[in-house]
Design a protein around this motif. Structure first.
Motif, mmCIF file in Angstrom:
data_model
loop_
_atom_site.group_PDB
_atom_site.id
_atom_site.type_symbol
_atom_site.label_atom_id
_atom_site.label_comp_id
_atom_site.label_asym_id
_atom_site.label_seq_id
_atom_site.Cartn_x
_atom_site.Cartn_y
_atom_site.Cartn_z
ATOM 1 N N SER A 38 0.802 -1.237 0.000
ATOM 2 C CA SER A 38 0.000 0.000 0.000
ATOM 3 C C SER A 38 0.831 1.281 0.000
ATOM 4 O O SER A 38 0.391 2.309 -0.512
ATOM 5 C CB SER A 38 -0.913 0.008 1.232
ATOM 6 O OG SER A 38 -0.120 -0.081 2.414
ATOM 7 N N THR A 39 2.038 1.210 0.563
ATOM 8 C CA THR A 39 2.820 2.448 0.703
ATOM 9 C C THR A 39 3.037 3.194 -0.607
ATOM 10 O O THR A 39 2.865 4.418 -0.651
ATOM 11 C CB THR A 39 4.171 2.154 1.382
ATOM 12 O OG1 THR A 39 3.934 1.593 2.678
ATOM 13 C CG2 THR A 39 5.015 3.410 1.507
ATOM 14 N N PRO A 40 3.405 2.512 -1.681
ATOM 15 C CA PRO A 40 3.748 3.253 -2.908
ATOM 16 C C PRO A 40 2.547 3.743 -3.704
ATOM 17 O O PRO A 40 2.722 4.458 -4.709
ATOM 18 C CB PRO A 40 4.575 2.265 -3.721
ATOM 19 C CG PRO A 40 4.112 0.927 -3.284
ATOM 20 C CD PRO A 40 3.664 1.058 -1.871
ATOM 21 N N ALA A 41 1.325 3.417 -3.298
ATOM 22 C CA ALA A 41 0.152 3.781 -4.111
ATOM 23 C C ALA A 41 0.087 5.282 -4.364
ATOM 24 O O ALA A 41 -0.135 5.732 -5.500
ATOM 25 C CB ALA A 41 -1.125 3.283 -3.437
ATOM 26 N N ALA A 42 0.304 6.079 -3.311
ATOM 27 C CA ALA A 42 0.235 7.539 -3.472
ATOM 28 C C ALA A 42 1.331 8.030 -4.415
ATOM 29 O O ALA A 42 1.120 8.946 -5.216
ATOM 30 C CB ALA A 42 0.359 8.214 -2.106
ATOM 31 N N SER A 81 -3.462 0.556 -11.946
ATOM 32 C CA SER A 81 -4.616 1.439 -11.704
ATOM 33 C C SER A 81 -4.160 2.816 -11.243
ATOM 34 O O SER A 81 -4.760 3.842 -11.600
ATOM 35 C CB SER A 81 -5.528 0.818 -10.642
ATOM 36 O OG SER A 81 -4.867 0.779 -9.386
ATOM 37 N N ARG A 82 -3.067 2.880 -10.509
ATOM 38 C CA ARG A 82 -2.585 4.182 -10.010
ATOM 39 C C ARG A 82 -1.735 4.908 -11.056
ATOM 40 O O ARG A 82 -1.770 6.134 -11.139
ATOM 41 C CB ARG A 82 -1.750 3.959 -8.746
ATOM 42 C CG ARG A 82 -2.557 3.478 -7.546
ATOM 43 C CD ARG A 82 -3.381 4.581 -6.954
ATOM 44 N NE ARG A 82 -4.072 4.178 -5.736
ATOM 45 C CZ ARG A 82 -4.177 4.991 -4.674
ATOM 46 N NH1 ARG A 82 -3.606 6.178 -4.712
ATOM 47 N NH2 ARG A 82 -4.836 4.601 -3.604
ATOM 48 N N LEU A 83 -0.946 4.162 -11.803
ATOM 49 C CA LEU A 83 -0.022 4.785 -12.765
ATOM 50 C C LEU A 83 -0.741 5.315 -14.000
ATOM 51 O O LEU A 83 -0.224 6.191 -14.695
ATOM 52 C CB LEU A 83 1.058 3.795 -13.176
ATOM 53 C CG LEU A 83 2.146 3.504 -12.130
ATOM 54 C CD1 LEU A 83 2.961 2.290 -12.545
ATOM 55 C CD2 LEU A 83 3.048 4.724 -11.928
ATOM 56 N N GLY A 84 -1.881 4.766 -14.306
ATOM 57 C CA GLY A 84 -2.593 5.229 -15.499
ATOM 58 C C GLY A 84 -2.081 4.546 -16.750
ATOM 59 O O GLY A 84 -1.141 3.747 -16.712
ATOM 60 N N ALA A 85 -2.649 4.896 -17.881
ATOM 61 C CA ALA A 85 -2.401 4.163 -19.133
ATOM 62 C C ALA A 85 -0.966 4.314 -19.629
ATOM 63 O O ALA A 85 -0.330 3.338 -20.017
ATOM 64 C CB ALA A 85 -3.390 4.632 -20.199
#
Ligand code: 6PG
Length: 226
Positions: A38-42, A81-85
């Motif tokens: 979870s840490t790197p999600a932001a 999902s976080r990084l985008g396309a």
């Protein structure tokens, strides 16, 4: 080894995003190893919005849970999902199937091809750390910690399989960046950075050439004066 302390998880993500943006601004092909959890999600959300040319960048995963990629607990799913396309499209992840050992061997082979254009070693690799001192899916007392002849293996962790980079692969990175937040990890951070406790995160860090520990204040709270 460099220790950077920031007030909170948001500031850790911002500092990591700035550092990665600077590293990826250097012309030429590059690779970036991604941490799970979870840490790197932001951080990945910030990277998605950053002015980074992802075309020459290959992303890979330091570890993956043995679940289908569309499972919500998959590290690949979280990262994409976080990084985008744009950035997410540059991620090469392990392929889930019938046999974790075969999947790990396949990813080991893929990584050797992916890293060849940049000298056969990883560039920057992001890692997290658990309160038990694990990193990637190198958990204390597990078989993968002793593997020295492969880059990626299946590792039995508690009652599940995980796929993980091995110590040799992680330690060969040009730059290891540990992202650690949360008061619950403060004791382990102190044991690893102030003491000599041989937990997996320390075993990997001590064999690497360039290591940055990017810590939120709560995770650094038990560190001695430096
Ligand atoms: C995973 C990670 C793992 C993670 C640590 C910290 O698959 O979970 O690769 O090594 O980095 O467990 O996890 P948190 O960031 O969720 O605390």
């Amino acid at each position: 080894m460099k220790i950077v302390v920031r007030p909170d998880p948001g500031a850790v993500a911002a500092a990591a995003a700035e550092m990665i943006g600077e590293e990826l601004a250097v012309p030429g092909p590059a690779t970036l190893g991604l941490a799970g959890g979870s840490t790197p999600a932001a951080l990945y959300t910030l990277l998605a919005a950053a002015d980074i040319d992802w075309d020459g960048v290959t992303l890979w995963l330091g570890d993956e849970r043995w679940i289908p990629e569309d499972h919500p607990d998959s590290n690949a799913s979280m990262a994409r999902s976080r990084l985008g396309a744009d950035a997410g499209g540059r991620l090469v992840a392990p392929v889930y199937g019938d046999d974790p050992a075969a999947a790990a061997a396949g990813y080991d082979s893929a990584l050797r091809d992916l890293l060849a254009p940049t000298g056969g070693v990883p560039g920057t690799v992001l890692l997290g750390m658990g309160a038990d001192g694990h990193t990637a899916s190198l958990f204390p007392g597990t078989a993968a910690l002793a593997v020295s002849d492969r880059w990626y293996v299946a590792n039995r962790v508690h009652d599940t399989w995980r796929l993980t980079a091995t110590v040799p692969l992680l330690a060969s990175a040009r730059h290891l960046v540990f992202l650690v937040t949360g008061a619950g990890k403060a004791g382990m951070i102190a044991e690893i950075l102030d003491g000599a406790a041989r937990y997996p995160a320390r075993i990997v860090a001590e064999q690497a050439t360039k290591v940055t520990w990017l810590l939120a204040a709560a995770a650094a709270a038990q560190l001695g004066e430096r």
